[in-house]
Design a protein around this motif. Structure first.
Motif, PDB file in Angstrom:
ATOM      1  N   GLY A 144       0.830  -1.193   0.000  1.00  0.00           N
ATOM      2  CA  GLY A 144       0.000   0.000   0.000  1.00  0.00           C
ATOM      3  C   GLY A 144       0.870   1.249   0.000  1.00  0.00           C
ATOM      4  N   ASP A 145       0.408   2.275   0.683  1.00  0.00           N
ATOM      5  CA  ASP A 145       1.144   3.536   0.772  1.00  0.00           C
ATOM      6  C   ASP A 145       2.127   3.440   1.936  1.00  0.00           C
ATOM      7  N   VAL A 146       3.415   3.370   1.632  1.00  0.00           N
ATOM      8  CA  VAL A 146       4.443   3.257   2.669  1.00  0.00           C
ATOM      9  C   VAL A 146       4.775   4.664   3.168  1.00  0.00           C
ATOM     10  N   SER A 147       4.520   4.897   4.440  1.00  0.00           N
ATOM     11  CA  SER A 147       4.647   6.255   4.972  1.00  0.00           C
ATOM     12  C   SER A 147       5.699   6.393   6.063  1.00  0.00           C
ATOM     13  N   HIS A 148       6.192   5.266   6.606  1.00  0.00           N
ATOM     14  CA  HIS A 148       7.163   5.379   7.697  1.00  0.00           C
ATOM     15  C   HIS A 148       8.140   4.214   7.647  1.00  0.00           C
ATOM     16  N   VAL A 149       9.418   4.520   7.912  1.00  0.00           N
ATOM     17  CA  VAL A 149      10.447   3.490   8.002  1.00  0.00           C
ATOM     18  C   VAL A 149      11.165   3.636   9.332  1.00  0.00           C
ATOM     19  N   GLU A 150      11.249   2.529  10.071  1.00  0.00           N
ATOM     20  CA  GLU A 150      12.084   2.468  11.276  1.00  0.00           C
ATOM     21  C   GLU A 150      13.431   1.893  10.846  1.00  0.00           C
ATOM     22  N   ALA A 151      14.488   2.680  11.030  1.00  0.00           N
ATOM     23  CA  ALA A 151      15.814   2.305  10.548  1.00  0.00           C
ATOM     24  C   ALA A 151      16.776   2.197  11.718  1.00  0.00           C
ATOM     25  N   ASN A 152      17.301   1.001  11.937  1.00  0.00           N
ATOM     26  CA  ASN A 152      18.222   0.751  13.048  1.00  0.00           C
ATOM     27  C   ASN A 152      19.507   0.125  12.524  1.00  0.00           C
ATOM     28  N   TYR A 153      20.623   0.721  12.900  1.00  0.00           N
ATOM     29  CA  TYR A 153      21.930   0.145  12.582  1.00  0.00           C
ATOM     30  C   TYR A 153      22.790   0.340  13.826  1.00  0.00           C
ATOM     31  N   VAL A 154      22.657  -0.590  14.771  1.00  0.00           N
ATOM     32  CA  VAL A 154      23.199  -0.405  16.114  1.00  0.00           C
ATOM     33  C   VAL A 154      24.163  -1.528  16.463  1.00  0.00           C
ATOM     34  N   ARG A 155      25.375  -1.166  16.829  1.00  0.00           N
ATOM     35  CA  ARG A 155      26.337  -2.105  17.393  1.00  0.00           C
ATOM     36  C   ARG A 155      26.413  -1.880  18.901  1.00  0.00           C
ATOM     37  N   ARG A 156      26.559  -2.959  19.631  1.00  0.00           N
ATOM     38  CA  ARG A 156      26.711  -2.821  21.082  1.00  0.00           C
ATOM     39  C   ARG A 156      28.095  -2.278  21.427  1.00  0.00           C
ATOM     40  N   CYS A 241       9.636  13.993   5.903  1.00  0.00           N
ATOM     41  CA  CYS A 241       9.753  14.181   4.459  1.00  0.00           C
ATOM     42  C   CYS A 241       8.441  14.700   3.881  1.00  0.00           C
ATOM     43  N   ALA A 242       8.492  15.068   2.614  1.00  0.00           N
ATOM     44  CA  ALA A 242       7.293  15.526   1.920  1.00  0.00           C
ATOM     45  C   ALA A 242       6.233  14.430   1.938  1.00  0.00           C
ATOM     46  N   GLY A 243       4.968  14.837   1.931  1.00  0.00           N
ATOM     47  CA  GLY A 243       3.869  13.877   1.925  1.00  0.00           C
ATOM     48  C   GLY A 243       3.695  13.156   3.240  1.00  0.00           C
ATOM     49  N   ASN A 244       4.161  13.771   4.343  1.00  0.00           N
ATOM     50  CA  ASN A 244       4.044  13.178   5.680  1.00  0.00           C
ATOM     51  C   ASN A 244       4.717  11.818   5.786  1.00  0.00           C
ATOM     52  N   ARG A 245       5.756  11.608   4.985  1.00  0.00           N
ATOM     53  CA  ARG A 245       6.561  10.402   5.127  1.00  0.00           C
ATOM     54  C   ARG A 245       7.641  10.677   6.170  1.00  0.00           C
ATOM     55  N   THR A 246       7.915   9.682   7.000  1.00  0.00           N
ATOM     56  CA  THR A 246       8.817   9.897   8.126  1.00  0.00           C
ATOM     57  C   THR A 246       9.777   8.728   8.296  1.00  0.00           C
ATOM     58  N   ILE A 247      10.876   9.023   8.990  1.00  0.00           N
ATOM     59  CA  ILE A 247      11.898   8.021   9.288  1.00  0.00           C
ATOM     60  C   ILE A 247      12.321   8.202  10.742  1.00  0.00           C
ATOM     61  N   SER A 248      12.338   7.119  11.493  1.00  0.00           N
ATOM     62  CA  SER A 248      12.943   7.133  12.824  1.00  0.00           C
ATOM     63  C   SER A 248      14.264   6.381  12.737  1.00  0.00           C
ATOM     64  N   LEU A 249      15.317   7.002  13.255  1.00  0.00           N
ATOM     65  CA  LEU A 249      16.669   6.510  13.039  1.00  0.00           C
ATOM     66  C   LEU A 249      17.384   6.269  14.354  1.00  0.00           C
ATOM     67  N   GLU A 250      18.009   5.092  14.477  1.00  0.00           N
ATOM     68  CA  GLU A 250      18.897   4.780  15.596  1.00  0.00           C
ATOM     69  C   GLU A 250      20.169   4.168  15.036  1.00  0.00           C
TER      70      GLU A 250
END
Length: 355
Positions: A144-156, A241-250
């Motif tokens: 469907g309409d992809v509006s949010h991405v949770e992006a994690n690239y975490v090393r301990r 981002c435009a069109g209420n698209r968002t990214i949460s980043l860790e």
């Protein structure tokens, strides 16, 4: 005119570990490895012994012998080598990030735009089979309409090497955010269709690398201690981002939590969750056809060599005028987001990105 991969003479600029990694795959693709360049004599000696090719301490001499170059130097030197290559109309595969600063990245982008050489930036994670499957499903409309991405690239615990160029702002341009975050941000924007970024809010932290008692199990380079460590070792951000698209980043080189490389692309019809390094992929959806129910579907695929597939796309672009991928324009957009997060962290507030 180049008709086949075997007609391509390619060189490597920067003969450290990643340069040798690229050289191995270049040979596997049937491309002629014409030579290498590095300012360090030891690196040149090691490279010529391994590959039996000419090596240089001046990139101009290498550029006289090649059609294409793969640039794998520390970030600060990307501009010099890439701009000179573009001015000669050479084809360039440039390792990420585009530059060590926005100003430097813009100079590279300007040179690439004026060149007849093809340009590609090393966002190799796009070529992971799991990512390809997710992107294909998004493009087919299955999520469907992809509006949010949770992006994690975490090393301990994964600081590359305290005292190396990775941990010096003047050379690297930053720490975990510019090293790992560049991949996470590109991948998130790629899955969203690369919308314009309007504003960012973030915090970049340096909490572990400067400690005398830093505890770790392994490190890619020798630990020279905290002296000179002046970059971030973790960052958290929210990107609108435009069109209420968002990214949460860790992202993190070091933090007191389990390591994670999980990405979740949330759409109106389904979501995709995958582990970037392990390759696990699941699709989550719900349906009211019949009794209401939730569906969790596991998808299995083979792990692949992303750097090899990235190179294949690069050389296909040269030999066959193949698909334009991993563009300089996209890499510049990522660089501006990174700069915005650092700016937001310093100012303690959300910052808007100019058009």
């Amino acid at each position: 005119m180049i008709q086949d991969r075997s007609d391509i003479n390619a060189g490597i600029v920067g003969l450290g570990n990643i340069g040798q990694y690229h050289a191995e795959r270049l040979v596997e693709h049937g491309v002629t490895l014409a030579g290498g360049m590095d300012v360090a004599a030891e690196a040149r000696t090691r490279f010529t012994r391994r590959y039996d090719v000419d090596v240089y301490d001046d990139h101009h001499e290498l550029y006289d012998t090649v059609d294409a170059v793969i640039i794998t130097t520390p970030n600060k030197y990307h501009e010099e080598y890439a701009v000179d290559a573009f001015e000669r109309d050479l084809h360039v595969l440039l390792e990420k990030p585009l530059g060590h600063s926005v100003d430097s990245a813009e100079q590279i982008a300007e040179a690439a735009a004026d060149s007849d050489g093809y340009a590609m930036v090393g966002f190799n994670n796009r070529f992971a089979n799991t990512v390809r499957i997710v992107k294909n499903r998004i493009d087919r409309g299955e999520l469907g309409d992809v509006s949010h991405v949770e992006a994690n690239y975490v090393r301990r615990r994964g600081i590359p090497g305290r005292g190396s160029w990775f941990t010096r702002r003047q050379i690297a341009g930053g720490g975990a955010l510019i090293d790992l975050g560049v991949h996470a941000i590109d991948l998130a924007l790629y899955l969203l269709g690369y919308p314009d970024v309007e504003e960012v809010s973030g915090v970049a932290r340096s909490e572990f690398g400067s400690r005398e008692e830093y505890a770790y199990l392994d490190m890619w380079a020798e630990d020279a201690g905290p002296g000179g460590f002046d970059v971030d070792d973790s960052a958290s951000a929210f990107i609108r981002c435009a069109g209420n698209r968002t990214i949460s980043l860790e992202v993190a080189w070091a933090t007191n939590r389990p390591a994670t490389h999980e990405f979740i692309a949330r759409g109106t019809d389904a979501a995709a969750r995958f582990d970037l390094l392990e390759g696990d992929l699941s699709i989550y959806s719900a349906s009211s056809i019949g009794p209401d129910h939730l569906e969790d579907t596991s998808v299995e695929t083979r792990q692949n060599d992303t750097h090899s597939d990235e190179q294949q796309a690069f050389f296909d672009r040269i030999a066959n005028d193949g698909e334009r991928q991993n563009t300089v324009e996209e890499a510049l957009a990522v660089q501006r987001v990174i700069d915005g997060i650092y700016d937001s962290s310093e100012k303690g507030r959300t910052v808007a990105l100019e058009d």
